[in-house]
Enzyme design. Structure first.
Site, PDB file in Angstrom:
ATOM      1  N   SER A 146       0.700  -1.320  -0.004  1.00 30.61           N
ATOM      2  CA  SER A 146       0.009   0.096  -0.022  1.00 30.61           C
ATOM      3  C   SER A 146       0.967   1.279  -0.017  1.00 30.61           C
ATOM      4  O   SER A 146       2.126   1.000   0.551  1.00 30.61           O
ATOM      5  CB  SER A 146      -0.875   0.060   1.221  1.00 30.61           C
ATOM      6  OG  SER A 146      -1.531   1.216   1.579  1.00 30.61           O
ATOM      7  N   TYR A 159      -2.371  -0.277  10.355  1.00 36.78           N
ATOM      8  CA  TYR A 159      -2.639  -0.807   8.840  1.00 36.78           C
ATOM      9  C   TYR A 159      -1.292  -0.376   8.142  1.00 36.78           C
ATOM     10  O   TYR A 159      -0.530  -1.442   7.494  1.00 36.78           O
ATOM     11  CB  TYR A 159      -3.702  -0.048   8.296  1.00 36.78           C
ATOM     12  CG  TYR A 159      -3.760  -0.355   6.653  1.00 36.78           C
ATOM     13  CD1 TYR A 159      -4.288  -1.351   6.075  1.00 36.78           C
ATOM     14  CD2 TYR A 159      -3.356   0.558   5.708  1.00 36.78           C
ATOM     15  CE1 TYR A 159      -4.374  -1.874   4.904  1.00 36.78           C
ATOM     16  CE2 TYR A 159      -3.547   0.316   4.418  1.00 36.78           C
ATOM     17  CZ  TYR A 159      -4.072  -0.915   3.978  1.00 36.78           C
ATOM     18  OH  TYR A 159      -4.169  -1.008   2.580  1.00 36.78           O
TER      19      TYR A 159
END
Length: 249
Positions: A146, A159
């Site tokens: 990501s 995250y």
């Protein structure tokens, strides 16, 4: 089913988290380009529909139930593809979850879920496919991280930590495997997907709603993955960052 004949044009590509979002878009695009896709996810009805859609469009696909947090299921997923086709050319470790919240919310269950899916799931994919690729002396891992592997935002600390771990594991793997096996890390910016549906925290949900105003389609990430896969064997695309032109995320 007759085993696929090895060729430079058709590869056996395994995709985790294939029932929606980036995984689904990647599977559709790779099948359109002539690759055989092996689809894995927990939502088997969606997988079945996707595989049927791909075959109806002239592509080649099969599907298997898969929970990436279960190492034995991941091993069985890889072994089934290897037994059926005689090789595993690409392993796309895509499955992930993103229940964002501030650390002060103390959502330990959600933190642990992200660790289990986002980190352990990738490690399970590597553990299952690496011996196969070593034995056949070729292969490629595509690990979906990501933009959060490179920048941290409020509500996304855990995250981002899991996605940095994916980046770090991928880079370590790339250095270890040498010339036979390629390793690509794909880092999407904000992308249209169902990940936001896992956000139960109201602050995290609002944060993501702001980010998603400039979200790019999942097919854009699929195209980046396809680009890395379709490079000549002597070319290893180590990392691709794909983000919206209009935003920072």
């Amino acid at each position: 089913m007759t085993p696929l004949t090895p060729s430079t044009s058709q590869k056996v590509v395994l995709v985790t988290g294939a029932s929606s979002g980036i995984g689904e878009a990647t599977a559709r695009l790779l099948a359109e380009r002539g690759h055989h896709v092996v689809l894995g996810a927990r939502r088997t009805e969606r997988l079945k529909e996707l595989a049927e859609d791909i075959r109806a469009a002239g592509g080649s696909a099969e599907h298997h139930p898969l929970d990436v947090t279960d190492a034995e299921q991941v091993r069985a997923f890889v072994d089934a593809a290897h037994s059926r086709h005689g090789r595993v050319d690409v392993m796309v470790n895509n499955a992930g979850v993103m229940p964002l919240s501030k650390l002060e919310a103390l959502r330990l269950d959600e933190w642990n879920r992200m660790i289990d899916v986002n980190i352990r799931g990738v490690l399970h994919g590597i553990a299952a496919a690496l011996p196969v690729m070593r034995a056949q002396r070729h292969g490629q891992f595509v690990n979906v991280a990501s933009i959060g592997a490179h920048q941290v935002s409020p509500t996304a600390a855990v995250y981002c930590a899991t996605k940095y771990a994916v980046w770090a594991v991928s880079e370590g793997l790339r250095q270890e495997v040498g010339g036979d096996i390629r390793v690509t890390t794909v880092c999407p910016g904000v992308t249209e997907s169902e990940l936001a549906e896992s956000i139960s925290d109201p602050v995290g949900r609002e944060e993501m709603r702001t980010f998603r105003r400039v979200a790019i389609p999942a097919s854009s990430i699929g195209a980046a993955i396809a680009f890395a896969i379709d490079q000549p064997t002597e070319v290893d695309v180590s990392e691709i960052i794909v983000r919206p032109t209009a935003g920072l995320a």
